[in-house]
Enzyme design. Sequence first.
Site, PDB file in Angstrom:
ATOM      1  N   SER A 145       0.794  -1.228   0.000  1.00 19.49           N
ATOM      2  CA  SER A 145       0.000   0.000   0.000  1.00 19.49           C
ATOM      3  C   SER A 145       0.827   1.278   0.000  1.00 19.49           C
ATOM      4  O   SER A 145       0.358   2.306  -0.457  1.00 19.49           O
ATOM      5  CB  SER A 145      -0.954   0.000   1.198  1.00 19.49           C
ATOM      6  OG  SER A 145      -0.248  -0.202   2.404  1.00 19.49           O
ATOM      7  N   HIS A 173      -5.396  -3.333  -2.788  1.00 15.82           N
ATOM      8  CA  HIS A 173      -4.992  -2.371  -3.819  1.00 15.82           C
ATOM      9  C   HIS A 173      -4.848  -3.043  -5.190  1.00 15.82           C
ATOM     10  O   HIS A 173      -4.329  -2.432  -6.121  1.00 15.82           O
ATOM     11  CB  HIS A 173      -3.672  -1.698  -3.429  1.00 15.82           C
ATOM     12  CG  HIS A 173      -3.796  -0.926  -2.154  1.00 15.82           C
ATOM     13  ND1 HIS A 173      -4.285   0.355  -2.098  1.00 15.82           N
ATOM     14  CD2 HIS A 173      -3.554  -1.286  -0.875  1.00 15.82           C
ATOM     15  CE1 HIS A 173      -4.317   0.770  -0.840  1.00 15.82           C
ATOM     16  NE2 HIS A 173      -3.870  -0.212  -0.078  1.00 15.82           N
ATOM     17  N   LYS A 205     -12.040   0.705  -1.865  1.00  8.44           N
ATOM     18  CA  LYS A 205     -11.001   1.319  -2.704  1.00  8.44           C
ATOM     19  C   LYS A 205     -11.494   1.314  -4.163  1.00  8.44           C
ATOM     20  O   LYS A 205     -12.332   2.141  -4.500  1.00  8.44           O
ATOM     21  CB  LYS A 205      -9.684   0.596  -2.483  1.00  8.44           C
ATOM     22  CG  LYS A 205      -9.277   0.667  -0.988  1.00  8.44           C
ATOM     23  CD  LYS A 205      -7.886   0.198  -0.719  1.00  8.44           C
ATOM     24  CE  LYS A 205      -7.615  -0.034   0.753  1.00  8.44           C
ATOM     25  NZ  LYS A 205      -7.606   1.163   1.578  1.00  8.44           N
TER      26      LYS A 205
END
Length: 355
Positions: A145, A173, A205
């Site tokens: 990250s 991610h 996300k």
Amino acid sequence: MRIDGEERLAFCSNDYLGLANDPRLAAAMHRGVDDYGVGAGAAHLINGHFTPHQRLEEELADWLGVDAARLFSTGYMANLGVVGALVGRGDTVLADRLNHASLVDAAQLSGARLSRYRHNDMADLERRLATARGERLILTDGVFSMDGDVAPLAELVALADRFDAWLVVDEAHAFGVLGHQGRGSFEAAGIVPGERVLRVGTLGKAFGTAGAFVAGAAEPLEVLLQRARTYLFTTAQPPAVAEASRAALAIVRDEDGRRQRLEALIRTFREGVAALAGFEPMPSSTPIQPLVVGDSDRALALAEQLAGQGLMVPAIRPPTVPRGSARLRITFSAVHTDEHLASLLAALDTLQAGG
Ligand SMILES: Cc1ncc(COP(=O)(O)O)c(C=O)c1O
């Protein structure tokens, strides 16, 4: 963004595909509220598991080609839940040193021994696996990250197989961003995960909503249902949020153009930064493009100068990153325009000119 009345162009969100404000997600959430109300009212295993939760779990499993997926209320909780369900006292968690804080906490809370290997160093991991006690669980980010680089999945899978270990990969991610249809780092690396691999995804996300899930084979997923404390002992996410996530999943799956747009932004940014004196892009091909500055005060000062030019780029400092590696963490979204990118590069250039 508007902060204290001032417009800022944000390069720090994890809304990689630009879905958090997509009208289709908003409409799905409105419909969800109309149909199911606002709150789930209870944990999944009591009466908090609604049709949207069930459908979302099935659609996520189908998208990834696995037996099952289980929803959690946040990625942090999914990580705590999955590790605590699979290992405990007498077992060993082998974790990459640069893992996200939630993975570190998950390992500590599980009661298992925590053995942290050097970042992406498979020789170090192998040595530790050889002497590890009890059930072994390898724990890693798929995309790291704060650095944006990826885990060496082929080697991790081979080591997990050899030592009969669980492999838990946090794809927070990676899902939505990497691989065909956004299926994440395994898909991008051309690897089909086996029965002992569990993948964690967060919906806050690239999906633009909130919540998280764990995906994998039927048996460990059943173990989660029985033993993951952060699944059992918490209120389920609102069903309307699950409806929004279903709308997000359809876009994640079908709109490859958003990933192509991200790739183009990343390429242009890296070429642009390489041409600036003083900044060097990190080895990352993901939307996380940090510029390491080193000193925390300098990173803060640079972030402030960027803010003065209308840009929001956070200075990430220890303990979030290792000592001496403070950085500007730049992230891209498919909705950034060429003009946005040009303003960022121009602002970075003035920082260099000013020393
Ligand atoms: C790698 C990683 N895992 C897990 C999380 C936690 O996910 P959530 O925000 O859904 O709790 C984050 C950040 O939020 C993250 O960056």
